[in-house]
Design an enzyme around this catalytic site. Structure first.
Site, mmCIF file in Angstrom:
data_model
loop_
_atom_site.group_PDB
_atom_site.id
_atom_site.type_symbol
_atom_site.label_atom_id
_atom_site.label_comp_id
_atom_site.label_asym_id
_atom_site.label_seq_id
_atom_site.Cartn_x
_atom_site.Cartn_y
_atom_site.Cartn_z
ATOM 1 N N GLU A 1 15.689 36.945 19.899
ATOM 2 C CA GLU A 1 16.890 36.443 19.283
ATOM 3 C C GLU A 1 17.034 35.496 20.048
ATOM 4 O O GLU A 1 17.104 35.468 21.026
ATOM 5 C CB GLU A 1 17.992 37.821 19.461
ATOM 6 C CG GLU A 1 19.719 37.217 19.171
ATOM 7 C CD GLU A 1 20.302 38.742 19.587
ATOM 8 O OE1 GLU A 1 19.773 39.432 20.695
ATOM 9 O OE2 GLU A 1 21.033 38.692 18.711
ATOM 10 N N ASN B 1 24.129 34.454 13.708
ATOM 11 C CA ASN B 1 22.582 34.671 13.795
ATOM 12 C C ASN B 1 21.140 34.939 13.327
ATOM 13 O O ASN B 1 20.931 36.298 12.909
ATOM 14 C CB ASN B 1 23.596 35.586 14.738
ATOM 15 C CG ASN B 1 22.242 36.111 16.280
ATOM 16 O OD1 ASN B 1 20.461 35.693 15.847
ATOM 17 N ND2 ASN B 1 22.709 36.744 17.062
ATOM 18 N N LYS C 1 21.477 38.235 10.784
ATOM 19 C CA LYS C 1 22.048 39.500 11.704
ATOM 20 C C LYS C 1 23.863 39.745 11.151
ATOM 21 O O LYS C 1 24.533 39.590 10.614
ATOM 22 C CB LYS C 1 22.060 39.258 12.794
ATOM 23 C CG LYS C 1 23.010 40.202 14.280
ATOM 24 C CD LYS C 1 22.726 39.740 15.491
ATOM 25 C CE LYS C 1 22.944 40.752 16.158
ATOM 26 N NZ LYS C 1 23.160 40.667 17.885
ATOM 27 N N GLU D 1 30.216 37.136 20.389
ATOM 28 C CA GLU D 1 28.773 37.273 18.828
ATOM 29 C C GLU D 1 30.045 37.182 17.617
ATOM 30 O O GLU D 1 30.338 36.624 16.267
ATOM 31 C CB GLU D 1 28.366 38.305 18.307
ATOM 32 C CG GLU D 1 26.732 37.922 19.833
ATOM 33 C CD GLU D 1 25.835 38.809 19.554
ATOM 34 O OE1 GLU D 1 25.016 38.916 18.054
ATOM 35 O OE2 GLU D 1 25.540 39.522 20.454
ATOM 36 N N CYS E 1 18.328 42.807 17.302
ATOM 37 C CA CYS E 1 19.159 43.485 18.095
ATOM 38 C C CYS E 1 20.608 44.972 17.985
ATOM 39 O O CYS E 1 19.847 45.766 17.568
ATOM 40 C CB CYS E 1 20.100 42.093 18.764
ATOM 41 S SG CYS E 1 20.784 43.467 21.142
ATOM 42 N N ASN F 1 18.784 40.749 23.051
ATOM 43 C CA ASN F 1 19.440 40.307 24.155
ATOM 44 C C ASN F 1 20.517 41.740 23.889
ATOM 45 O O ASN F 1 21.794 41.171 23.633
ATOM 46 C CB ASN F 1 19.743 39.187 23.660
ATOM 47 C CG ASN F 1 19.339 37.443 23.733
ATOM 48 O OD1 ASN F 1 19.287 36.726 25.218
ATOM 49 N ND2 ASN F 1 18.824 37.314 22.714
HETATM 50 N N1 CDT Z 1 22.807 40.476 21.617
HETATM 51 C C1 CDT Z 1 23.098 41.999 20.934
HETATM 52 O O1 CDT Z 1 23.160 42.547 19.842
HETATM 53 N N2 CDT Z 1 23.459 42.736 22.209
HETATM 54 C C2 CDT Z 1 23.852 44.481 21.855
HETATM 55 C C3 CDT Z 1 24.404 44.469 23.153
HETATM 56 C C4 CDT Z 1 25.947 45.617 22.894
HETATM 57 S S1 CDT Z 1 27.005 44.620 22.924
HETATM 58 C C5 CDT Z 1 27.921 45.684 23.574
HETATM 59 C C6 CDT Z 1 22.668 45.363 21.887
HETATM 60 O O2 CDT Z 1 23.422 46.120 21.172
HETATM 61 O O3 CDT Z 1 22.279 45.504 22.337
#
Ligand code: CDT
Length: 311
Positions: free
Chosen positions: A47, A110, A127, A146, A172, A197
């Site tokens: 991502e 995204n 996303k 985000e 993600c 990420n």
């Molecule tokens: N990039 C991304 O979506 N990261 C989220 C982090 C948790 S946010 C509270 C994930 O679900 O891995």
């Protein structure tokens, strides 16, 4: 019968803010060269793979935010990836921040694309499950903005015919939601490619921190098994701008088993020979949707958003 596709997760170690796109693309090209030398057909990248994970910072200046976005794909900086795809006969997926003029306004998503062995874009996904928050929350060790910087994706989860199989993508946080996999499962998906990420520390729920790697694999393995599909999860990981992010890039079979997994939190290629026909046994028996699903009983899933407890 077997339809073997050799797939690689092109895991990336940290990308610091000072790293320009050219240096990141050079790292990806190195992984693509390695992949081709190992007979890989398709390499999946993480991502927001071209820059540091910028939603960790509150930025009031939109021009500063927009410096992390791509206005064209391919661009001058990303063209070498597409040229490498053609030269090496190697498909890839790429996550990036997309800025587009659409519906008479500037929109930001995204996004992840899939590129085939001719260097053509065969699929795009934006996303849908945007985690985090919209406003600056200074109490956090780092932000997760985000919801501020991106709109919710408007393309649902399409599935494309490519490379002799049926492919889908998500990004993600999407991987944590069963609906993500099911929408693609209902289109017969055979391989889902996703980048992530994921910070080790979750400021609103630090009690989850010790479970980050477990939850990562738990959801991808469940999604794979319950939909009879391969799942390829690819991390950007390691310590990025002081923020520790999980690795654990993995290739999951329709059996729900991890068949290959990263051992570092740096640039690393994780390779597996994936038989797309291995999906069939699950799709035609335990998870024969036509035979066993009862959608009339699932109405609440689309009619209700938040949980409402009984009186
Ligand atoms: N990039 C991304 O979506 N990261 C989220 C982090 C948790 S946010 C509270 C994930 O679900 O891995």
């Amino acid at each position: 019968m077997s339809r073997i596709l050799t797939v690689a997760a092109g895991q990336l170690g940290p990308i610091q803010r000072s790293h320009d796109r050219a240096s990141v693309v050079a790292r990806m090209l190195k992984l693509m060269e390695q992949a081709a030398a190992n007979g890989v057909d398709l390499v999946a990248f993480p991502e927001l793979a071209l820059t540091t994970f910028f939603p960790r910072w509150f930025m009031a200046d939109q021009a500063e935010v927009d410096s992390f976005f791509e206005r064209e794909m391919p661009s001058r900086e990303t063209a070498p990836l597409f040229e490498a795809a053609r030269r090496l006969k190697l498909g890839f997926t790429l996550g990036y921040a997309e800025l587009v003029e659409q519906d008479g306004r500037t929109r930001r998503f995204n996004t992840q694309i899939m590129v085939d062995k001719t260097g053509s874009v065969v699929g795009k996904y934006r996303k849908i499950h945007l985690p985090g928050h919209r406003e600056h929350e200074p109490w956090r060790a780092f932000q997760h903005l985000e919801k501020r910087y991106f709109e919710v994706g408007d393309l649902s989860w399409p599935v494309w015919r490519a490379m002799g199989g049926l492919f889908g993508m998500c990004i993600c946080n999407d991987r944590r939601w069963p609906e993500t996999y099911r929408v693609m499962g209902l289109q017969g998906v055979e391989m889902i490619l996703l980048g992530y990420n994921t910070p080790v520390h979750n400021p609103p729920a630090p009690d989850h921190d010790r479970l980050g790697d477990f939850h990562n694999h738990l959801v991808m393995q469940a999604g794979a098994y319950q939909n009879g599909t391969w799942v390829v999860g690819v991390a950007k990981c390691g310590v990025e701008e002081g923020c520790d992010m999980i690795g654990g890039s993995a290739i999951v079979a329709p059996t729900g088993e991890i068949v290959a997994q990263a051992i570092t939190r740096d640039d690393e290629l994780v390779i597996a020979r994936c038989d797309l026909d291995a999906c069939k046994s699950y799709k035609t028996t335990t998870f024969n949707f036509e035979r066993h699903r009862e959608p009339d009983q699932y109405r609440m899933i689309v009619e209700r958003k938040g949980a409402i407890e009984p009186p």
